[in-house]
Every structure is written in C-alpha cells, then in structure tokens.
Design an enzyme around this catalytic site. Structure first.
Site, mmCIF file in Angstrom:
data_model
loop_
_atom_site.group_PDB
_atom_site.id
_atom_site.type_symbol
_atom_site.label_atom_id
_atom_site.label_comp_id
_atom_site.label_asym_id
_atom_site.label_seq_id
_atom_site.Cartn_x
_atom_site.Cartn_y
_atom_site.Cartn_z
ATOM 1 N N ILE A 95 0.834 -1.211 0.000
ATOM 2 C CA ILE A 95 0.000 0.000 0.000
ATOM 3 C C ILE A 95 0.868 1.261 0.000
ATOM 4 O O ILE A 95 0.638 2.194 -0.783
ATOM 5 C CB ILE A 95 -0.956 -0.011 1.228
ATOM 6 C CG1 ILE A 95 -1.889 -1.226 1.154
ATOM 7 C CG2 ILE A 95 -1.753 1.285 1.304
ATOM 8 C CD1 ILE A 95 -2.778 -1.433 2.374
ATOM 9 N N ASP A 97 11.559 2.500 5.731
ATOM 10 C CA ASP A 97 11.184 1.085 5.697
ATOM 11 C C ASP A 97 12.364 0.250 6.159
ATOM 12 O O ASP A 97 13.517 0.660 5.976
ATOM 13 C CB ASP A 97 10.778 0.677 4.255
ATOM 14 C CG ASP A 97 9.831 -0.522 4.239
ATOM 15 O OD1 ASP A 97 10.241 -1.604 4.691
ATOM 16 O OD2 ASP A 97 8.689 -0.368 3.778
ATOM 17 N N THR A 139 8.926 -6.964 5.026
ATOM 18 C CA THR A 139 8.062 -7.520 3.976
ATOM 19 C C THR A 139 8.058 -6.631 2.744
ATOM 20 O O THR A 139 7.473 -6.988 1.726
ATOM 21 C CB THR A 139 6.606 -7.689 4.483
ATOM 22 O OG1 THR A 139 6.195 -6.445 5.059
ATOM 23 C CG2 THR A 139 6.487 -8.798 5.501
ATOM 24 N N SER A 161 0.565 -9.520 9.853
ATOM 25 C CA SER A 161 0.140 -10.918 9.876
ATOM 26 C C SER A 161 -0.583 -11.275 11.181
ATOM 27 O O SER A 161 -0.007 -11.163 12.272
ATOM 28 C CB SER A 161 1.373 -11.812 9.703
ATOM 29 O OG SER A 161 1.048 -13.129 10.061
ATOM 30 N N SER A 202 -7.291 -0.931 10.664
ATOM 31 C CA SER A 202 -7.740 -2.141 9.965
ATOM 32 C C SER A 202 -9.157 -2.510 10.359
ATOM 33 O O SER A 202 -9.552 -2.355 11.530
ATOM 34 C CB SER A 202 -6.794 -3.286 10.335
ATOM 35 O OG SER A 202 -7.382 -4.509 9.979
ATOM 36 N N TYR A 216 -2.858 -8.719 16.688
ATOM 37 C CA TYR A 216 -2.760 -7.739 15.595
ATOM 38 C C TYR A 216 -3.910 -6.730 15.687
ATOM 39 O O TYR A 216 -3.702 -5.521 15.624
ATOM 40 C CB TYR A 216 -2.778 -8.463 14.242
ATOM 41 C CG TYR A 216 -2.937 -7.513 13.068
ATOM 42 C CD1 TYR A 216 -1.876 -6.727 12.637
ATOM 43 C CD2 TYR A 216 -4.164 -7.395 12.408
ATOM 44 C CE1 TYR A 216 -2.025 -5.852 11.565
ATOM 45 C CE2 TYR A 216 -4.320 -6.520 11.339
ATOM 46 C CZ TYR A 216 -3.249 -5.747 10.925
ATOM 47 O OH TYR A 216 -3.399 -4.862 9.873
ATOM 48 N N ASN A 269 -10.015 -5.692 2.999
ATOM 49 C CA ASN A 269 -9.010 -6.550 2.339
ATOM 50 C C ASN A 269 -8.541 -5.917 1.031
ATOM 51 O O ASN A 269 -9.276 -5.941 0.043
ATOM 52 C CB ASN A 269 -9.632 -7.917 2.042
ATOM 53 C CG ASN A 269 -9.985 -8.643 3.316
ATOM 54 O OD1 ASN A 269 -9.113 -9.065 4.050
ATOM 55 N ND2 ASN A 269 -11.267 -8.752 3.597
HETATM 56 N N1 NAD Z 1 -3.210 -5.095 2.908
HETATM 57 C C1 NAD Z 1 -4.371 -4.995 3.534
HETATM 58 O O1 NAD Z 1 -5.395 -5.524 3.065
HETATM 59 C C2 NAD Z 1 -4.486 -4.196 4.816
HETATM 60 C C3 NAD Z 1 -5.739 -4.151 5.462
HETATM 61 C C4 NAD Z 1 -5.852 -3.426 6.656
HETATM 62 C C5 NAD Z 1 -4.772 -2.733 7.158
HETATM 63 N N2 NAD Z 1 -3.571 -2.816 6.509
HETATM 64 C C6 NAD Z 1 -2.447 -2.054 7.082
HETATM 65 O O2 NAD Z 1 -1.898 -1.257 6.038
HETATM 66 C C7 NAD Z 1 -0.487 -1.099 6.256
HETATM 67 C C8 NAD Z 1 0.289 -1.511 5.008
HETATM 68 O O3 NAD Z 1 -0.008 -2.878 4.711
HETATM 69 P P1 NAD Z 1 0.512 -3.616 3.389
HETATM 70 O O4 NAD Z 1 -0.538 -4.541 2.967
HETATM 71 O O5 NAD Z 1 1.062 -2.618 2.450
HETATM 72 O O6 NAD Z 1 1.675 -4.502 4.021
HETATM 73 P P2 NAD Z 1 3.194 -4.722 3.527
HETATM 74 O O7 NAD Z 1 3.714 -5.827 4.374
HETATM 75 O O8 NAD Z 1 3.260 -4.861 2.060
HETATM 76 O O9 NAD Z 1 3.858 -3.337 3.953
HETATM 77 C C9 NAD Z 1 4.309 -3.049 5.273
HETATM 78 C C10 NAD Z 1 5.664 -2.377 5.138
HETATM 79 O O10 NAD Z 1 6.132 -2.012 6.448
HETATM 80 C C11 NAD Z 1 7.527 -2.360 6.525
HETATM 81 N N3 NAD Z 1 7.859 -2.598 7.930
HETATM 82 C C12 NAD Z 1 7.466 -3.645 8.705
HETATM 83 N N4 NAD Z 1 7.996 -3.527 9.932
HETATM 84 C C13 NAD Z 1 8.731 -2.387 9.934
HETATM 85 C C14 NAD Z 1 9.525 -1.736 10.914
HETATM 86 N N5 NAD Z 1 9.671 -2.249 12.148
HETATM 87 N N6 NAD Z 1 10.144 -0.575 10.593
HETATM 88 C C15 NAD Z 1 10.025 -0.063 9.341
HETATM 89 N N7 NAD Z 1 9.303 -0.640 8.364
HETATM 90 C C16 NAD Z 1 8.651 -1.792 8.665
HETATM 91 C C17 NAD Z 1 7.660 -3.609 5.674
HETATM 92 O O11 NAD Z 1 8.993 -3.862 5.254
HETATM 93 C C18 NAD Z 1 6.732 -3.281 4.504
HETATM 94 O O12 NAD Z 1 7.401 -2.581 3.490
HETATM 95 C C19 NAD Z 1 -0.169 -1.921 7.495
HETATM 96 O O13 NAD Z 1 -0.207 -1.051 8.609
HETATM 97 C C20 NAD Z 1 -1.302 -2.922 7.583
HETATM 98 O O14 NAD Z 1 -1.516 -3.350 8.904
HETATM 99 C C21 NAD Z 1 -3.395 -3.532 5.354
#
Ligand code: NAD
Length: 354
Positions: A25, A45, A49, A95, A134, A157, A186
């Site tokens: 995102i 970052d 992931t 996760s 979320s 989470y 999602n």
């Molecule tokens: N994908 C979905 O459907 C969804 C739904 C609800 C909420 N979210 C939230 O949206 C956000 C982005 O999700 P996403 O799907 O892009 O996930 P993603 O795993 O693709 O992105 C998360 C990013 O955060 C970085 N990261 C993780 N731990 C870190 C740390 N300690 N310090 C610095 N960087 C760190 C990872 O390397 C990754 O680039 C998250 O907060 C997630 O909880 C996502």
C-alpha cells in the site's frame, strides 16, 4: 480523483513521509504523491516484507528519498520526521498468525513503533498524521461497524490496530495534533504482498488457476468478503491529506467499497480475466466442497467516510481485478517465490538468535 488547482498547490508545497513505503500500500501512496507533484516524498522502511522492486518505478525520482530504518528505533523515527509536513504511517507487521505466535514482536512494531512515530511526528510539528488501521478491529458483532465502534479484537494484531486509534485520539486531544485513521478492509491489486492474509484468497486462486488447478470453495455463498482495490485506498489517503474540513480531522474512517463478494464469484471473475492470457484457464473447474460454516464477518459502512472525507471509491472488485489481472499473471509467481524465501530467511535468523 482529479485534484483541484488549490489541492495541487497543497501537495506541491508539502513534504511527505510514508512509513512502510516499500510495501504494497505504501509504495502506491508514495508513487501517487510524486505523480501529484509533492515537494518531497520520503520512505522509511526496514524491508521486512517490503521490497526494492516496489519502489523501483520511482526510486530515481529527484524528489524521492529512501531511508532504511526501523520504527522500533525512536532515533530513526525522529530523523525520518525532520522537515516533514504529512506522515502517512503504513509500516506494520500485518500478519494475524504471526501476531498470535509472537505477540511481543507484533506489539513492538505495531504499538510501540506506532507510538514512536506519533511522538516523533509531534516533536517535528508535522501538520497531519495519517495512519493505517484495519477492519480487523471489528468482530462478528453486526452492530459495531455501523456505529464505528470496535468489537472485541480477535488477535494481538487487531488489538495493536485498536491501540493505534486510541493513541492517535489521545494525542489529538492532549497536543492538538491532527490525526486521521483509515480502517482498510481486504486490499488487493498490483504489488499485492502474496503472503499477506489480507485478500490472501486472491493470490491463492490466481496461482491455482495459472497452474490449471481447481480453486476449491469450502464455504457457502453467505460467507462473503469485503475486498477493496488499491486505487480506492490511495484515494482515501489523498483525501486525508487534502481535507480542510475541520470536522473530518481527528477521526477514523472505514475504507472499503461496500460490496460483499462470495468466493465463488471471485473465482469466476479470476478465471474469466486470466483466461485472456491463457485460454485453457477458461476450462478449469471451480470446485464446491462446502464443509464448514464460518462466521459471517460484519460489513464496514462508509457513510461517514463519504460525508466527512468526500470518499467516493470508484473501483468495484470486478473493476479492480480487471485492472490488476495482467499484473497478477505476469508477476505473482515471482513475488510468491521471493516472499517465501524472505520469510524462511527471517525464520532462520529468529531461530539462530533464540
Ligand atoms: N493489505 C491490507 O489488506 C491491509 C488491510 C488493513 C490494514 N492494513 C495495514 O496497512 C499497512 C500496510 O499494509 P501492506 O498490505 O502494504 O503490508 P506490507 O507488508 O506490504 O507493507 C508493510 C511495510 O512495512 C515495513 N515494515 C514492517 N515492519 C517495519 C519496521 N519495524 N520498521 C520499518 N518498516 C517496517 C515492511 O517492510 C513493509 O514494506 C499496514 O499497517 C497494515 O496493517 C493492510
């Protein structure tokens, strides 16, 4: 969403920090801000992931900066927030199973890391702190999403995301900080993290169809999902940056498309779209093996997001799948391979240091 001249001016004058900007995102948000003429877009970052290939399309942009760092390190957060007007906080461990197996790590990243970012953003006097919450904070209680209230979080989470909302609220009341939380359902689309549990069924079905294996639907049609295409999520973030409506600030919004889709329907869409790349996919059978009754998850309502933020999602699940099917076809197998390798490496490091 086409910004007005005034809105374009707000973006070109401002600097942005996207944490987790090398993830799914965050990389889309960073890309859109650069395309809209942002004065500076910085990504923080630690690549847990995230991946360089996600920022490859804009890594050489003159107004883009990449900072390698961890939000668990307050110094990294302070440095990253220097000179920033808007923070879009997306770094997290996403996760649910990881959070159940290792709640301490999830809490360190998602709760303490969030607090570090909030403290750093406050110290740097940023104009606004926008963050990813979320829809997982809702449970199967049908009334809470309507009222906008969290249910009983079902995982560490979900607790961490609820804690984010509480911290943001208290910082806005104590310090007059402007915060906006966006509760995504999602999310799917190009650069989808294939190991994310969010919309995980999409990469799963895509991989099966590519291999000519039948997707098996083990739940009835009442069990439907609330999917949202990435462009709608980016729109919500842009609106959160641009809004000048005082009532829209210091709020949390549900961000979805308000559409429920059964797994059967989803598999049919994917089969239809992927068969334009390989005609024999059209002949793959979708198997129904209804064995379990799942709780029907609640619907996240978006009246408030529409009214206060002006959120107007334009891509349905079908539209989003049509736009992203080419990406899933061309890139998903490689993304899966790399994500699995990366996860194994992380597990090996954790086992050695345990
Ligand atoms: N994908 C979905 O459907 C969804 C739904 C609800 C909420 N979210 C939230 O949206 C956000 C982005 O999700 P996403 O799907 O892009 O996930 P993603 O795993 O693709 O992105 C998360 C990013 O955060 C970085 N990261 C993780 N731990 C870190 C740390 N300690 N310090 C610095 N960087 C760190 C990872 O390397 C990754 O680039 C998250 O907060 C997630 O909880 C996502």
């Amino acid at each position: 969403m086409q910004p007005t001249t005034d809105q374009t001016g707000r973006i070109t004058a401002a600097s942005f920090l996207v944490t987790g900007g090398a993830g799914f995102i965050g990389s889309h948000i960073a890309e859109r801000l650069l395309a809209a003429g942002a004065r500076k877009v910085r990504v923080l970052d630690n690549m847990t992931t995230g991946h360089f290939r996600n920022i490859a399309p804009f890594v050489n942009h003159p107004r883009f900066e990449y900072v390698q760092g961890d939000i668990r390190d307050i110094t990294a957060c302070n440095t990253a927030c220097k000179g920033i007007d808007f923070v879009l906080h997306h770094a997290a461990s996403g996760s649910v199973p990881d959070s159940i197996n290792d709640p301490i790590t999830t809490n360190n990243i998602n709760a303490t890391g969030f607090l570090n970012m909030l403290v750093a953003a406050h110290a740097a006097q940023v104009k606004r702190f926008i963050y990813a919450s979320s829809a997982s904070i809702f449970t199967d209680n049908q009334t809470t999403p309507l009222a906008g209230l969290p249910g009983n979080p079902e995982s560490p989470y979900a607790v961490s995301k609820y804690v984010n909302e509480l911290y943001a609220d208290v910082f806005s009341r104590l310090h007059g900080m402007e915060t906006i939380g966006l509760r995504y359902s999602n999310v799917f689309g190009q650069r989808h993290n294939p190991l994310s549990e969010y919309a995980a069924v999409i990469p799963k079905f895509v991989m099966q169809l590519i291999k000519h294996e039948s997707p098996v639907i083990d739940v009835d049609d009442e069990y439907s999902h609330d999917f949202i295409y990435i462009d709608n999520v980016v729109q919500a973030n842009m609106l959160a940056v641009l809004t000048t409506n005082a009532k829209a600030v210091n709020q949390v919004y549900n961000i979805t498309f308000e559409e429920r889709t059964s797994l059967n329907q989803l598999a049919k869409y994917l089969r239809e779209f992927l068969s334009s790349f390989d005609q024999s996919i059209a002949g793959v059978k979708i198997m129904n093996a209804f064995t379990q009754k799942h709780n029907v998850h609640p619907y996240a309502y978006i009246q408030k997001s529409k009214k206060l933020l002006g959120y107007n999602p334009s891509y349905s699940l079908r539209d989003g799948l049509l736009k992203s099917a080419g990406w899933y076809w061309a890139y998903l197998p490689r993304f899966v391979e790399e994500a699995v390798t990366k996860k194994q490496q992380r597990q090996q490091v954790a086992a050695v240091s345990a």
